[in-house]
Scaffold this motif. Structure first.
Motif, PDB file in Angstrom:
ATOM      1  N   THR A   1       0.420   3.621  97.269  1.00 62.46           N
ATOM      2  CA  THR A   1      -0.554   4.454  97.959  1.00 62.46           C
ATOM      3  C   THR A   1      -1.941   3.941  97.596  1.00 62.46           C
ATOM      4  O   THR A   1      -2.183   3.582  96.441  1.00 62.46           O
ATOM      5  CB  THR A   1      -0.395   5.932  97.560  1.00 62.46           C
ATOM      6  OG1 THR A   1       0.931   6.366  97.883  1.00 62.46           O
ATOM      7  CG2 THR A   1      -1.402   6.817  98.267  1.00 62.46           C
ATOM      8  N   THR A   2      -2.857   3.906  98.581  1.00 60.39           N
ATOM      9  CA  THR A   2      -4.137   3.224  98.355  1.00 60.39           C
ATOM     10  C   THR A   2      -5.336   4.141  98.628  1.00 60.39           C
ATOM     11  O   THR A   2      -6.101   3.923  99.566  1.00 60.39           O
ATOM     12  CB  THR A   2      -4.249   1.969  99.245  1.00 60.39           C
ATOM     13  OG1 THR A   2      -4.165   2.364 100.636  1.00 60.39           O
ATOM     14  CG2 THR A   2      -3.138   0.977  98.943  1.00 60.39           C
ATOM     15  N   PRO A   3      -5.569   5.163  97.795  1.00 61.63           N
ATOM     16  CA  PRO A   3      -6.699   6.061  98.028  1.00 61.63           C
ATOM     17  C   PRO A   3      -8.036   5.449  97.600  1.00 61.63           C
ATOM     18  O   PRO A   3      -8.115   4.721  96.611  1.00 61.63           O
ATOM     19  CB  PRO A   3      -6.365   7.270  97.148  1.00 61.63           C
ATOM     20  CG  PRO A   3      -5.592   6.674  96.003  1.00 61.63           C
ATOM     21  CD  PRO A   3      -4.778   5.559  96.619  1.00 61.63           C
TER      22      PRO A   3
ATOM     23  N   MET B   1       3.782   9.921  99.667  1.00 60.96           N
ATOM     24  CA  MET B   1       3.509   9.180  98.432  1.00 60.96           C
ATOM     25  C   MET B   1       4.784   8.956  97.629  1.00 60.96           C
ATOM     26  O   MET B   1       4.927   7.932  96.950  1.00 60.96           O
ATOM     27  CB  MET B   1       2.461   9.909  97.597  1.00 60.96           C
ATOM     28  CG  MET B   1       1.073   9.869  98.208  1.00 60.96           C
ATOM     29  SD  MET B   1      -0.249  10.460  97.104  1.00 60.96           S
ATOM     30  CE  MET B   1       0.175  12.182  96.940  1.00 60.96           C
ATOM     31  N   GLU B   2       5.717   9.894  97.712  1.00 54.12           N
ATOM     32  CA  GLU B   2       7.003   9.715  97.036  1.00 54.12           C
ATOM     33  C   GLU B   2       7.790   8.565  97.645  1.00 54.12           C
ATOM     34  O   GLU B   2       8.501   7.836  96.937  1.00 54.12           O
ATOM     35  CB  GLU B   2       7.824  11.007  97.131  1.00 54.12           C
ATOM     36  CG  GLU B   2       7.285  12.160  96.313  1.00 54.12           C
ATOM     37  CD  GLU B   2       8.061  13.436  96.552  1.00 54.12           C
ATOM     38  OE1 GLU B   2       9.035  13.393  97.339  1.00 54.12           O
ATOM     39  OE2 GLU B   2       7.716  14.466  95.967  1.00 54.12           O
ATOM     40  N   LEU B   3       7.677   8.396  98.961  1.00 52.43           N
ATOM     41  CA  LEU B   3       8.407   7.338  99.654  1.00 52.43           C
ATOM     42  C   LEU B   3       7.746   5.975  99.513  1.00 52.43           C
ATOM     43  O   LEU B   3       8.414   4.945  99.597  1.00 52.43           O
ATOM     44  CB  LEU B   3       8.509   7.675 101.150  1.00 52.43           C
ATOM     45  CG  LEU B   3       9.270   8.947 101.534  1.00 52.43           C
ATOM     46  CD1 LEU B   3       9.173   9.161 103.044  1.00 52.43           C
ATOM     47  CD2 LEU B   3      10.718   8.863 101.103  1.00 52.43           C
TER      48      LEU B   3
ATOM     49  N   TYR C   1      -0.036   3.787  92.659  1.00 53.96           N
ATOM     50  CA  TYR C   1      -1.206   3.822  93.536  1.00 53.96           C
ATOM     51  C   TYR C   1      -2.273   2.834  93.083  1.00 53.96           C
ATOM     52  O   TYR C   1      -2.356   2.456  91.907  1.00 53.96           O
ATOM     53  CB  TYR C   1      -1.789   5.231  93.611  1.00 53.96           C
ATOM     54  CG  TYR C   1      -2.423   5.756  92.331  1.00 53.96           C
ATOM     55  CD1 TYR C   1      -3.807   5.771  92.163  1.00 53.96           C
ATOM     56  CD2 TYR C   1      -1.639   6.251  91.289  1.00 53.96           C
ATOM     57  CE1 TYR C   1      -4.388   6.265  91.006  1.00 53.96           C
ATOM     58  CE2 TYR C   1      -2.209   6.742  90.125  1.00 53.96           C
ATOM     59  CZ  TYR C   1      -3.583   6.755  89.987  1.00 53.96           C
ATOM     60  OH  TYR C   1      -4.159   7.231  88.832  1.00 53.96           O
ATOM     61  N   LEU C   2      -3.066   2.421  94.068  1.00 56.36           N
ATOM     62  CA  LEU C   2      -4.211   1.558  93.826  1.00 56.36           C
ATOM     63  C   LEU C   2      -5.463   2.400  94.014  1.00 56.36           C
ATOM     64  O   LEU C   2      -5.778   2.813  95.137  1.00 56.36           O
ATOM     65  CB  LEU C   2      -4.222   0.374  94.796  1.00 56.36           C
ATOM     66  CG  LEU C   2      -5.381  -0.620  94.636  1.00 56.36           C
ATOM     67  CD1 LEU C   2      -5.222  -1.411  93.331  1.00 56.36           C
ATOM     68  CD2 LEU C   2      -5.445  -1.563  95.827  1.00 56.36           C
ATOM     69  N   ALA C   3      -6.165   2.687  92.924  1.00 59.89           N
ATOM     70  CA  ALA C   3      -7.411   3.445  92.988  1.00 59.89           C
ATOM     71  C   ALA C   3      -8.522   2.482  93.379  1.00 59.89           C
ATOM     72  O   ALA C   3      -8.927   1.635  92.579  1.00 59.89           O
ATOM     73  CB  ALA C   3      -7.694   4.100  91.643  1.00 59.89           C
ATOM     74  N   LYS C   4      -8.990   2.599  94.628  1.00 63.52           N
ATOM     75  CA  LYS C   4      -9.984   1.660  95.150  1.00 63.52           C
ATOM     76  C   LYS C   4     -11.392   2.114  94.782  1.00 63.52           C
ATOM     77  O   LYS C   4     -11.718   3.290  94.890  1.00 63.52           O
ATOM     78  CB  LYS C   4      -9.853   1.549  96.673  1.00 63.52           C
ATOM     79  CG  LYS C   4      -8.485   1.073  97.131  1.00 63.52           C
ATOM     80  CD  LYS C   4      -8.407   0.945  98.649  1.00 63.52           C
ATOM     81  CE  LYS C   4      -8.624   2.272  99.347  1.00 63.52           C
ATOM     82  NZ  LYS C   4      -8.344   2.205 100.804  1.00 63.52           N
ATOM     83  N   GLY C   5     -12.219   1.156  94.385  1.00 66.76           N
ATOM     84  CA  GLY C   5     -13.557   1.500  93.910  1.00 66.76           C
ATOM     85  C   GLY C   5     -14.687   1.135  94.833  1.00 66.76           C
ATOM     86  O   GLY C   5     -15.851   1.196  94.441  1.00 66.76           O
TER      87      GLY C   5
END
Length: 251
Positions: free
Chosen positions: A137-139, A131-133, A160-164
């Motif tokens: 990030t797409t959780p 995630m640092e690199l 990050y993209l918080a996917k719903g």
């Protein structure tokens, strides 16, 4: 890069024998969006729309060898990371990407759409390095919770993209978080379908391809979301469980 040369996307992920997710979904997505797909396969799975019945991991050294072969000859304009399979594989991937100056999209795959576990606790423990690199990030909902939730992600300074898609309700809301910036929110009516296999893989690969084509992050996310929605609407109806989307029908 000229118009005649597509952006080169290195996909690091597992293979889905049924073609709906993983490397197969990634290749379809990259190709449909005008990119050139290369792969470093981390695992081979026996699965279909009903679930995963077997997983065979490749060795970390061979995953690294695949990455090296692509990067030292063809070259790379963006990277998409999906299923890693083990902590050792995750570590060798992170090590190889440490100084690669291209967009990296990390889909922290932990559980398949069918519910099968695809990452153990040790593997998830290496995710912080990735995630640092990563550029992004797409959780999804359960992955975000396993990573400590919004508070933990924001404390790390992760983009990050918080996917719903896994949340309840008639709308699907995705939120882009970037340190020091106002979140960007997208919300659309939920497409009610059981044919959702590979949505996360597809979204991450689409974002990586669009970033390699020069789009800004929020533009890449917006267009990738639209690609996924069109693929959901074009699902061919295969399988008796969580069926594949219709990548090939998106124009």
């Amino acid at each position: 890069m000229t118009a005649s040369r597509p952006p080169r996307i290195l996909i690091i992920a597992g293979s889905d024998s049924s073609g709906g997710a993983g490397i197969q979904a990634d290749i379809k997505t990259v190709t449909m969006l005008g990119g050139y797909a290369m792969t470093a396969i981390t695992a081979v799975t026996a699965q279909n729309t009903r679930g995963v019945t077997g997983v065979e991991l490749l060795t970390p050294d061979f995953v690294a060898a695949q990455m090296d072969a692509c990067m030292t000859d063809i070259g790379v304009d963006a990277v998409k990371i999906g299923m890693l399979g083990s902590a050792d594989i995750a570590e060798v991937v992170a090590d190889r990407l440490e100084d690669l100056p291209v967009p990296i999209v990390f889909d922290p795959v932990m559980v398949a759409t069918s519910g099968s576990t695809l990452a153990d606790e040790a593997t998830v423990g290496v995710f912080e390095w990735l995630m640092e690199l990563a550029t992004l990030t797409t959780p999804n909902v359960p992955e975000l919770a396993a990573l400590g939730g919004d508070a933990a992600m924001q404390a790390r300074g992760v983009t990050y993209l918080a996917k719903g898609g896994d949340a309840d309700g008639p709308e699907v809301t995705d939120v882009l978080h970037r340190a020091g910036q106002v979140p960007v929110i997208w919300s659309d009516p939920r497409i009610v379908t059981r044919h959702t296999h590979g949505t996360g893989c597809t979204l991450a690969s689409a974002i990586a391809t669009l970033l390699a084509r020069g789009l800004e992050l929020d533009q890449a996310v917006a267009q990738a979301r639209l690609f996924v929605r069109r693929a959901l609407e074009a699902a061919p109806g295969f399988g008796s469980g969580h069926g594949p989307m219709g990548h090939q029908a998106v124009r």
